[in-house]
Design a protein around this motif. Structure first.
Motif, PDB file in Angstrom:
ATOM      1  N   PRO A   2       0.798  -1.244   0.000  1.00  0.00           N
ATOM      2  CA  PRO A   2       0.000   0.000   0.000  1.00  0.00           C
ATOM      3  C   PRO A   2       0.826   1.286   0.000  1.00  0.00           C
ATOM      4  CG  PRO A   2      -0.140  -1.101   2.125  1.00  0.00           C
ATOM      5  CD  PRO A   2       0.639  -2.000   1.231  1.00  0.00           C
ATOM      6  N   PHE A  21      -5.085   2.594   0.548  1.00  0.00           N
ATOM      7  CA  PHE A  21      -5.736   1.381   1.053  1.00  0.00           C
ATOM      8  C   PHE A  21      -7.049   1.157   0.319  1.00  0.00           C
ATOM      9  CE2 PHE A  21      -3.203   3.273   4.424  1.00  0.00           C
ATOM     10  CZ  PHE A  21      -2.412   2.194   4.823  1.00  0.00           C
ATOM     11  N   VAL A  23      -9.952   0.526   1.167  1.00  0.00           N
ATOM     12  CA  VAL A  23     -11.129   0.598   2.055  1.00  0.00           C
ATOM     13  C   VAL A  23     -11.609   2.050   2.100  1.00  0.00           C
ATOM     14  CG1 VAL A  23     -10.350  -1.327   3.515  1.00  0.00           C
ATOM     15  CG2 VAL A  23      -9.716   1.023   4.135  1.00  0.00           C
ATOM     16  N   ARG A  27     -13.488   3.709   7.220  1.00  0.00           N
ATOM     17  CA  ARG A  27     -12.892   2.472   7.745  1.00  0.00           C
ATOM     18  C   ARG A  27     -11.433   2.709   8.155  1.00  0.00           C
ATOM     19  NH1 ARG A  27     -11.222  -0.379  10.305  1.00  0.00           N
ATOM     20  NH2 ARG A  27     -10.701  -2.582  10.227  1.00  0.00           N
ATOM     21  N   GLN A  37      -7.654  -1.542  17.614  1.00  0.00           N
ATOM     22  CA  GLN A  37      -7.113  -1.725  16.254  1.00  0.00           C
ATOM     23  C   GLN A  37      -5.747  -1.063  16.141  1.00  0.00           C
ATOM     24  OE1 GLN A  37      -9.870  -1.217  12.848  1.00  0.00           O
ATOM     25  NE2 GLN A  37     -11.457  -0.876  14.393  1.00  0.00           N
ATOM     26  N   ARG A  40      -2.749  -2.911  17.136  1.00  0.00           N
ATOM     27  CA  ARG A  40      -2.364  -4.048  16.286  1.00  0.00           C
ATOM     28  C   ARG A  40      -1.392  -3.640  15.178  1.00  0.00           C
ATOM     29  NH1 ARG A  40      -7.755  -6.477  14.357  1.00  0.00           N
ATOM     30  NH2 ARG A  40      -6.368  -7.806  13.118  1.00  0.00           N
ATOM     31  N   PHE A  41      -1.248  -2.311  14.954  1.00  0.00           N
ATOM     32  CA  PHE A  41      -0.308  -1.936  13.886  1.00  0.00           C
ATOM     33  C   PHE A  41       0.688  -0.854  14.283  1.00  0.00           C
ATOM     34  CE2 PHE A  41      -4.057   0.790  13.119  1.00  0.00           C
ATOM     35  CZ  PHE A  41      -3.483   2.042  12.950  1.00  0.00           C
TER      36      PHE A  41
ATOM     37  N   GLN B 103       1.190  -3.584   8.495  1.00  0.00           N
ATOM     38  CA  GLN B 103       0.346  -4.115   9.572  1.00  0.00           C
ATOM     39  C   GLN B 103      -1.044  -3.485   9.536  1.00  0.00           C
ATOM     40  OE1 GLN B 103       3.661  -5.264  12.961  1.00  0.00           O
ATOM     41  NE2 GLN B 103       3.004  -3.162  12.890  1.00  0.00           N
ATOM     42  N   LEU B 104      -1.086  -2.181   9.246  1.00  0.00           N
ATOM     43  CA  LEU B 104      -2.374  -1.483   9.133  1.00  0.00           C
ATOM     44  C   LEU B 104      -3.182  -2.095   7.991  1.00  0.00           C
ATOM     45  CD1 LEU B 104      -4.463   0.786   9.539  1.00  0.00           C
ATOM     46  CD2 LEU B 104      -2.917   2.351   8.355  1.00  0.00           C
ATOM     47  N   ASP B 105      -2.512  -2.374   6.883  1.00  0.00           N
ATOM     48  CA  ASP B 105      -3.165  -2.986   5.730  1.00  0.00           C
ATOM     49  C   ASP B 105      -3.797  -4.329   6.127  1.00  0.00           C
ATOM     50  OD1 ASP B 105      -3.777  -2.707   2.943  1.00  0.00           O
ATOM     51  OD2 ASP B 105      -2.339  -4.306   2.525  1.00  0.00           O
ATOM     52  N   VAL B 107      -4.779  -5.234   9.140  1.00  0.00           N
ATOM     53  CA  VAL B 107      -5.933  -4.963  10.018  1.00  0.00           C
ATOM     54  C   VAL B 107      -7.139  -4.568   9.168  1.00  0.00           C
ATOM     55  CG1 VAL B 107      -6.842  -3.353  11.750  1.00  0.00           C
ATOM     56  CG2 VAL B 107      -4.573  -4.350  12.065  1.00  0.00           C
ATOM     57  N   LEU B 108      -6.926  -3.716   8.167  1.00  0.00           N
ATOM     58  CA  LEU B 108      -8.028  -3.238   7.335  1.00  0.00           C
ATOM     59  C   LEU B 108      -8.622  -4.366   6.488  1.00  0.00           C
ATOM     60  CD1 LEU B 108      -6.507   0.155   6.130  1.00  0.00           C
ATOM     61  CD2 LEU B 108      -8.316  -0.150   7.823  1.00  0.00           C
ATOM     62  N   ARG B 109      -7.764  -5.274   6.014  1.00  0.00           N
ATOM     63  CA  ARG B 109      -8.256  -6.352   5.161  1.00  0.00           C
ATOM     64  C   ARG B 109      -9.033  -7.397   5.948  1.00  0.00           C
ATOM     65  NH1 ARG B 109      -5.895  -6.456  -0.011  1.00  0.00           N
ATOM     66  NH2 ARG B 109      -4.346  -4.800  -0.209  1.00  0.00           N
ATOM     67  N   GLU B 110      -8.677  -7.544   7.229  1.00  0.00           N
ATOM     68  CA  GLU B 110      -9.358  -8.542   8.057  1.00  0.00           C
ATOM     69  C   GLU B 110     -10.756  -8.120   8.438  1.00  0.00           C
ATOM     70  OE1 GLU B 110      -7.415  -9.617  11.703  1.00  0.00           O
ATOM     71  OE2 GLU B 110      -5.595  -9.958  10.549  1.00  0.00           O
ATOM     72  N   GLY B 111     -11.029  -6.817   8.331  1.00  0.00           N
ATOM     73  CA  GLY B 111     -12.282  -6.318   8.871  1.00  0.00           C
ATOM     74  C   GLY B 111     -12.152  -6.214  10.370  1.00  0.00           C
TER      75      GLY B 111
END
Lengths: 156, 112
Positions: A2, A21, A23, A27, A37, A40-41, B103-105, B107-111
């Motif tokens: 990305p 991205f 999305v 989102r 969330q 997690r990143f 990592q953000l990608d 998270v976004l793809r997993e929903g």
């Protein structure tokens, strides 16, 4: 991947990252608004982040720590100087009681809609080399170790 | 070298005064070569630590050197050395951000 571009300006101590991205903008925004969330990143793979506080509004604060591979804990706090839902937010990172030479580092995040989803434009402006050193204490080696793998990743 | 952009007469005077002293020129040469600490410099000259600190302060005000803390040491470095260090650190930040975006990608793809 990305990532669209990474621009480094050593003379300005600034880093600009642009990433797209697949999305909707809402989102993408939610990933930053929701601490579960975000953690997690935000931290690197070898030092995950735990957000203990995330008051995501103008004037609010966030507090988090990274847990290093050898049991290190690196704590940090943010002050949200501007939060404009789903458009942008701004953060001052670092000591609130810093002297003039160690002014906090500023980060801006802008979210744009694109034909294929959304785009994040991020700028970090460090106040000094010392501030840069402080922000990744003891992590530099981890990143250096990751450099060759990264090159391989980019060539793939 | 220091870029002289629209320097006022006053800052030019500071620059020339800073370079007018032999010890200061020597300190500058060492700072360019190796970013010594103030203590290392003080050990080299026949003068007190405080006197060396004053010389460093004159160079600092002229924009020729910077001081940065390294533990309890004060390192004297030039802009060039600082730029190099900034460059190195930005490389680390680039790795950090590339990992972060990946990592953000995820998270976004997993929903949710």
């Amino acid at each position: 991947m990305p990532i669209t571009s990474v621009t480094k300006q050593p003379e300005k101590l600034s880093l600009t990252v642009v990433a797209d991205f697949p999305v909707p903008r809402k989102r993408l925004w939610d990933a930053w608004a929701d601490p579960r969330q975000l953690e997690r990143f935000w931290g690197p793979p070898f030092a995950p982040a735990t957000f203990t506080h995330h008051d995501f509004r103008t004037g609010g604060r966030a507090e988090y720590y990274l847990s290093g591979p050898n049991g290190e804990k690196w704590a940090d706090s943010w002050q949200f100087t501007a939060v404009n839902p789903i458009d942008s937010f701004e953060v001052l990172d670092g000591d609130d009681n810093a002297d003039a030479e160690n002014m906090p580092t500023s980060m801006t995040f802008t979210f744009e809609a694109t034909p294929t989803g959304s785009r994040l434009v991020h700028v970090t402006r460090f106040s000094s080399v010392e501030a840069m050193e402080k922000t990744i204490p003891g992590m530099e080696e981890g990143f250096r170790a990751a450099m060759p793998q990264l090159d391989a990743l980019l060539e793939a | 070298m220091v870029a002289l952009r629209e320097e006022s007469e006053e800052s030019l005077n500071r620059l020339f005064r800073a370079l007018a002293d032999g010890t200061r020129r020597d300190i500058l040469a060492r700072a360019i070569a190796e970013a010594p600490s103030v203590s290392e410099l003080a050990a080299r000259y026949e003068m007190s630590f405080a006197a060396v600190q004053k010389h460093v302060a004159v160079l600092q005000r002229a924009g020729l050197v910077r001081k940065r803390a390294n533990g309890r040491e004060q390192l004297v470095s030039t802009d060039r050395e600082r730029l190099q260090r900034a460059s190195e650190l930005l490389d680390s930040y680039e790795v950090l951000w590339r990992q972060r975006v990946a990592q953000l990608d995820d998270v976004l793809r997993e929903g949710e």
